[in-house]
Design a protein around this motif. Structure first.
Motif, PDB file in Angstrom:
ATOM      1  N   GLU A  30      46.735  56.462-170.077  1.00 53.54           N
ATOM      2  CA  GLU A  30      47.288  57.143-168.929  1.00 53.54           C
ATOM      3  C   GLU A  30      46.901  56.295-167.687  1.00 53.54           C
ATOM      4  O   GLU A  30      47.569  56.075-166.765  1.00 53.54           O
ATOM      5  CB  GLU A  30      46.807  58.464-168.735  1.00 53.54           C
ATOM      6  CG  GLU A  30      47.258  59.257-167.541  1.00 53.54           C
ATOM      7  CD  GLU A  30      46.723  60.767-167.222  1.00 53.54           C
ATOM      8  OE1 GLU A  30      46.609  61.140-166.198  1.00 53.54           O
ATOM      9  OE2 GLU A  30      46.436  61.226-168.426  1.00 53.54           O
ATOM     10  N   SER A  31      45.506  56.032-167.605  1.00 54.90           N
ATOM     11  CA  SER A  31      44.926  54.962-166.445  1.00 54.90           C
ATOM     12  C   SER A  31      45.794  53.698-166.859  1.00 54.90           C
ATOM     13  O   SER A  31      46.144  53.193-165.517  1.00 54.90           O
ATOM     14  CB  SER A  31      43.589  54.814-166.979  1.00 54.90           C
ATOM     15  OG  SER A  31      42.894  53.961-165.911  1.00 54.90           O
ATOM     16  N   GLN A  33      48.710  53.198-167.575  1.00 59.15           N
ATOM     17  CA  GLN A  33      50.013  53.266-167.008  1.00 59.15           C
ATOM     18  C   GLN A  33      50.114  53.441-165.484  1.00 59.15           C
ATOM     19  O   GLN A  33      50.993  53.071-164.897  1.00 59.15           O
ATOM     20  CB  GLN A  33      50.675  54.571-167.694  1.00 59.15           C
ATOM     21  CG  GLN A  33      51.010  54.538-169.071  1.00 59.15           C
ATOM     22  CD  GLN A  33      51.412  55.805-169.825  1.00 59.15           C
ATOM     23  OE1 GLN A  33      51.384  56.766-169.238  1.00 59.15           O
ATOM     24  NE2 GLN A  33      52.176  55.617-170.943  1.00 59.15           N
ATOM     25  N   GLU A  34      49.116  54.398-165.044  1.00 55.38           N
ATOM     26  CA  GLU A  34      48.787  54.364-163.542  1.00 55.38           C
ATOM     27  C   GLU A  34      48.700  52.925-162.773  1.00 55.38           C
ATOM     28  O   GLU A  34      49.401  52.633-161.550  1.00 55.38           O
ATOM     29  CB  GLU A  34      47.727  55.320-163.127  1.00 55.38           C
ATOM     30  CG  GLU A  34      47.961  56.690-163.450  1.00 55.38           C
ATOM     31  CD  GLU A  34      46.632  57.540-163.260  1.00 55.38           C
ATOM     32  OE1 GLU A  34      45.896  57.228-162.448  1.00 55.38           O
ATOM     33  OE2 GLU A  34      46.636  58.764-163.587  1.00 55.38           O
ATOM     34  N   LEU A  35      47.829  52.177-163.317  1.00 55.49           N
ATOM     35  CA  LEU A  35      47.523  50.936-163.188  1.00 55.49           C
ATOM     36  C   LEU A  35      48.590  49.987-162.964  1.00 55.49           C
ATOM     37  O   LEU A  35      49.238  49.106-161.953  1.00 55.49           O
ATOM     38  CB  LEU A  35      46.382  50.219-163.651  1.00 55.49           C
ATOM     39  CG  LEU A  35      45.066  50.774-163.471  1.00 55.49           C
ATOM     40  CD1 LEU A  35      44.030  50.358-164.295  1.00 55.49           C
ATOM     41  CD2 LEU A  35      44.597  50.327-162.076  1.00 55.49           C
ATOM     42  N   SER A  37      51.963  51.303-162.928  1.00 54.37           N
ATOM     43  CA  SER A  37      52.722  51.614-161.928  1.00 54.37           C
ATOM     44  C   SER A  37      52.354  51.245-160.526  1.00 54.37           C
ATOM     45  O   SER A  37      53.063  50.446-159.660  1.00 54.37           O
ATOM     46  CB  SER A  37      52.814  52.893-161.855  1.00 54.37           C
ATOM     47  OG  SER A  37      53.604  53.701-160.964  1.00 54.37           O
ATOM     48  N   ARG A  38      50.944  51.104-160.122  1.00 59.16           N
ATOM     49  CA  ARG A  38      50.598  50.798-158.999  1.00 59.16           C
ATOM     50  C   ARG A  38      50.805  49.310-158.838  1.00 59.16           C
ATOM     51  O   ARG A  38      51.252  48.572-157.755  1.00 59.16           O
ATOM     52  CB  ARG A  38      49.112  50.916-158.748  1.00 59.16           C
ATOM     53  CG  ARG A  38      48.670  52.412-158.580  1.00 59.16           C
ATOM     54  CD  ARG A  38      47.391  52.772-158.467  1.00 59.16           C
ATOM     55  NE  ARG A  38      46.588  52.005-157.609  1.00 59.16           N
ATOM     56  CZ  ARG A  38      45.359  52.172-157.378  1.00 59.16           C
ATOM     57  NH1 ARG A  38      44.550  52.673-158.302  1.00 59.16           N
ATOM     58  NH2 ARG A  38      44.493  51.312-156.648  1.00 59.16           N
TER      59      ARG A  38
END
Length: 137
Positions: A30-31, A33-35, A37-38
């Motif tokens: 999840e982390s 994927q967030e990175l 995306s950012r």
């Protein structure tokens, strides 16, 4: 046999070690994927910023080009006007010299005699002023 039994951990110990790994993997995924995306958003922002900057640079270059053309045109016009003035002044100087010669007066540069030269020039200036006054009236 105790040795072999003591070397193999009981099944409950294995489950304790395995169970916390799955939530950690999920959290890391999840982390990640967030990175990701950012990073994608930052790339998009950078691309948008570059496009805006390119547009602004083009607009400013176009404006500068137009200003340069305008200034060059004005400078050329001023040069032309100054050349016309120079020609007019030279013509007027030649006319004055011819008028002085027609009146029988010599140019100061042609007469090195002294006292009569300034007198003749002064008379010629007075005549020119009188002619100028008559034409303006």
């Amino acid at each position: 046999m105790e040795n072999s039994d003591s070397a193999i951990p009981p099944p409950s110990v294995k489950k304790k070690n395995v169970t916390p790994i799955n939530p950690k993997i999920a959290e890391l995924t999840e982390s990640r994927q967030e990175l990701f995306s950012r990073i994608q958003n930052l790339k998009q922002d950078l691309q948008n910023w570059r496009m805006k900057m390119d547009t602004q640079v083009k607009v400013h270059r176009d404006e500068l080009s137009e200003l340069k053309k305008s200034l060059n045109t004005e400078v050329d016009q001023l040069r032309s006007e100054f050349q016309e003035l120079r020609t007019t002044l030279q013509q007027q100087q030649e006319d004055v010299t011819a008028s002085l010669r027609n009146l029988g007066l010599q140019d100061v540069s042609e007469e090195p005699k002294g006292a009569e030269g300034p007198k003749n020039v002064e008379m010629a200036q007075n005549l020119m002023e009188d002619e100028s006054k008559e034409t303006h009236e």
